[in-house]
Design a protein around this motif. Structure first.
Motif, PDB file in Angstrom:
ATOM      1  N   ALA A  22       0.816  -1.220   0.000  1.00 36.37           N
ATOM      2  CA  ALA A  22       0.000   0.000   0.000  1.00 36.37           C
ATOM      3  C   ALA A  22       0.841   1.258   0.000  1.00 36.37           C
ATOM      4  O   ALA A  22       0.366   2.327  -0.405  1.00 36.37           O
ATOM      5  N   SER A  23       2.079   1.177   0.438  1.00 40.64           N
ATOM      6  CA  SER A  23       2.930   2.358   0.555  1.00 40.64           C
ATOM      7  C   SER A  23       3.245   2.991  -0.795  1.00 40.64           C
ATOM      8  O   SER A  23       3.202   4.211  -0.936  1.00 40.64           O
ATOM      9  N   ALA A  24       3.565   2.191  -1.776  1.00 41.81           N
ATOM     10  CA  ALA A  24       3.960   2.731  -3.082  1.00 41.81           C
ATOM     11  C   ALA A  24       2.836   3.529  -3.751  1.00 41.81           C
ATOM     12  O   ALA A  24       3.052   4.687  -4.123  1.00 41.81           O
ATOM     13  N   PRO A  25       1.635   2.984  -3.899  1.00 37.47           N
ATOM     14  CA  PRO A  25       0.581   3.780  -4.547  1.00 37.47           C
ATOM     15  C   PRO A  25       0.210   5.031  -3.753  1.00 37.47           C
ATOM     16  O   PRO A  25      -0.060   6.078  -4.330  1.00 37.47           O
ATOM     17  N   LEU A  26       0.220   4.926  -2.424  1.00 36.57           N
ATOM     18  CA  LEU A  26      -0.107   6.085  -1.594  1.00 36.57           C
ATOM     19  C   LEU A  26       0.878   7.218  -1.838  1.00 36.57           C
ATOM     20  O   LEU A  26       0.491   8.364  -2.071  1.00 36.57           O
ATOM     21  N   GLY A  27       2.160   6.893  -1.808  1.00 41.08           N
ATOM     22  CA  GLY A  27       3.176   7.912  -2.053  1.00 41.08           C
ATOM     23  C   GLY A  27       3.146   8.439  -3.469  1.00 41.08           C
ATOM     24  O   GLY A  27       3.329   9.643  -3.706  1.00 41.08           O
ATOM     25  N   VAL A  40       7.556  10.631  -6.590  1.00 39.62           N
ATOM     26  CA  VAL A  40       6.818   9.540  -7.238  1.00 39.62           C
ATOM     27  C   VAL A  40       7.759   8.370  -7.518  1.00 39.62           C
ATOM     28  O   VAL A  40       7.441   7.214  -7.221  1.00 39.62           O
ATOM     29  N   VAL A  41       8.934   8.678  -8.057  1.00 39.88           N
ATOM     30  CA  VAL A  41       9.898   7.624  -8.390  1.00 39.88           C
ATOM     31  C   VAL A  41      10.423   6.950  -7.123  1.00 39.88           C
ATOM     32  O   VAL A  41      10.515   5.720  -7.062  1.00 39.88           O
ATOM     33  N   LEU A  42      10.753   7.739  -6.113  1.00 44.43           N
ATOM     34  CA  LEU A  42      11.246   7.156  -4.856  1.00 44.43           C
ATOM     35  C   LEU A  42      10.188   6.296  -4.177  1.00 44.43           C
ATOM     36  O   LEU A  42      10.504   5.275  -3.572  1.00 44.43           O
ATOM     37  N   SER A  43       8.927   6.698  -4.256  1.00 46.44           N
ATOM     38  CA  SER A  43       7.845   5.900  -3.676  1.00 46.44           C
ATOM     39  C   SER A  43       7.735   4.539  -4.349  1.00 46.44           C
ATOM     40  O   SER A  43       7.384   3.552  -3.721  1.00 46.44           O
ATOM     41  N   LEU A  44       8.040   4.512  -5.625  1.00 42.85           N
ATOM     42  CA  LEU A  44       7.965   3.267  -6.371  1.00 42.85           C
ATOM     43  C   LEU A  44       9.156   2.360  -6.071  1.00 42.85           C
ATOM     44  O   LEU A  44       9.009   1.146  -5.958  1.00 42.85           O
ATOM     45  N   LEU A  46      11.775   2.722  -3.376  1.00 43.89           N
ATOM     46  CA  LEU A  46      12.185   2.472  -1.995  1.00 43.89           C
ATOM     47  C   LEU A  46      11.028   1.968  -1.145  1.00 43.89           C
ATOM     48  O   LEU A  46       9.964   2.586  -1.117  1.00 43.89           O
ATOM     49  N   PRO A  47      11.236   0.885  -0.432  1.00 46.84           N
ATOM     50  CA  PRO A  47      10.175   0.374   0.427  1.00 46.84           C
ATOM     51  C   PRO A  47       9.844   1.362   1.541  1.00 46.84           C
ATOM     52  O   PRO A  47      10.732   1.939   2.140  1.00 46.84           O
ATOM     53  N   PHE A  49       8.981   4.354   1.595  1.00 43.77           N
ATOM     54  CA  PHE A  49       9.197   5.790   1.390  1.00 43.77           C
ATOM     55  C   PHE A  49       7.863   6.511   1.220  1.00 43.77           C
ATOM     56  O   PHE A  49       7.681   7.603   1.761  1.00 43.77           O
ATOM     57  N   GLY A  50       6.960   5.907   0.494  1.00 49.28           N
ATOM     58  CA  GLY A  50       5.676   6.559   0.237  1.00 49.28           C
ATOM     59  C   GLY A  50       4.905   6.852   1.503  1.00 49.28           C
ATOM     60  O   GLY A  50       4.518   7.988   1.760  1.00 49.28           O
ATOM     61  N   ALA A  51       4.709   5.856   2.328  1.00 45.84           N
ATOM     62  CA  ALA A  51       3.909   6.027   3.543  1.00 45.84           C
ATOM     63  C   ALA A  51       4.601   6.945   4.537  1.00 45.84           C
ATOM     64  O   ALA A  51       3.977   7.833   5.116  1.00 45.84           O
ATOM     65  N   VAL A  52       5.893   6.758   4.732  1.00 43.08           N
ATOM     66  CA  VAL A  52       6.617   7.567   5.712  1.00 43.08           C
ATOM     67  C   VAL A  52       6.668   9.025   5.269  1.00 43.08           C
ATOM     68  O   VAL A  52       6.431   9.929   6.076  1.00 43.08           O
ATOM     69  N   SER A  53       6.944   9.286   4.009  1.00 38.33           N
ATOM     70  CA  SER A  53       7.030  10.675   3.546  1.00 38.33           C
ATOM     71  C   SER A  53       5.672  11.367   3.589  1.00 38.33           C
ATOM     72  O   SER A  53       5.592  12.549   3.919  1.00 38.33           O
ATOM     73  N   VAL A  54       4.616  10.637   3.279  1.00 36.69           N
ATOM     74  CA  VAL A  54       3.269  11.220   3.362  1.00 36.69           C
ATOM     75  C   VAL A  54       2.930  11.551   4.806  1.00 36.69           C
ATOM     76  O   VAL A  54       2.411  12.633   5.101  1.00 36.69           O
ATOM     77  N   LEU A  55       3.237  10.651   5.735  1.00 37.03           N
ATOM     78  CA  LEU A  55       2.966  10.911   7.146  1.00 37.03           C
ATOM     79  C   LEU A  55       3.742  12.108   7.661  1.00 37.03           C
ATOM     80  O   LEU A  55       3.221  12.934   8.419  1.00 37.03           O
ATOM     81  N   VAL A  56       4.996  12.227   7.255  1.00 43.60           N
ATOM     82  CA  VAL A  56       5.817  13.371   7.680  1.00 43.60           C
ATOM     83  C   VAL A  56       5.222  14.672   7.152  1.00 43.60           C
ATOM     84  O   VAL A  56       5.146  15.669   7.877  1.00 43.60           O
ATOM     85  N   GLN A  57       4.768  14.679   5.911  1.00 39.29           N
ATOM     86  CA  GLN A  57       4.187  15.890   5.335  1.00 39.29           C
ATOM     87  C   GLN A  57       2.869  16.256   6.003  1.00 39.29           C
ATOM     88  O   GLN A  57       2.566  17.424   6.180  1.00 39.29           O
ATOM     89  N   ILE A  58       2.080  15.277   6.391  1.00 41.10           N
ATOM     90  CA  ILE A  58       0.793  15.545   7.038  1.00 41.10           C
ATOM     91  C   ILE A  58       0.997  16.066   8.458  1.00 41.10           C
ATOM     92  O   ILE A  58       0.326  17.007   8.882  1.00 41.10           O
ATOM     93  N   VAL A  59       1.949  15.476   9.180  1.00 43.81           N
ATOM     94  CA  VAL A  59       2.195  15.882  10.568  1.00 43.81           C
ATOM     95  C   VAL A  59       2.795  17.282  10.620  1.00 43.81           C
ATOM     96  O   VAL A  59       2.511  18.045  11.543  1.00 43.81           O
TER      97      VAL A  59
END
Length: 60
Positions: A22-27, A40-44, A46-47, A49-59
């Motif tokens: 779920a992390s890749a499509p979310l990111g 977008v490329v890093l989310s695809l 790096l394992p 990366f998508g979820a963690v970066s989205v959470l950091v941006q939201i917080v």
């Protein structure tokens, strides 16, 4: 890896795998909407990366 899976059990392993899937499509969706192609490329690639970066941006 085997030790980690033995400690987590089958449910924990499923949560890890589903989170990774779920992390890749979310990111990719989040960073695509923001217009950051590298995100977008890093989310695809790096394992988690998508979820963690989205959470950091939201917080923030």
């Amino acid at each position: 890896m085997r030790d980690l899976m033995e400690r987590l059990g089958s449910f924990g392993a499923c949560v890890l795998v589903l989170g990774y899937i779920a992390s890749a499509p979310l990111g990719m969706i989040f960073w695509g909407a923001k217009g950051w192609l590298l995100g977008v490329v890093l989310s695809l690639i790096l394992p988690w990366f998508g979820a963690v970066s989205v959470l950091v941006q939201i917080v923030r």
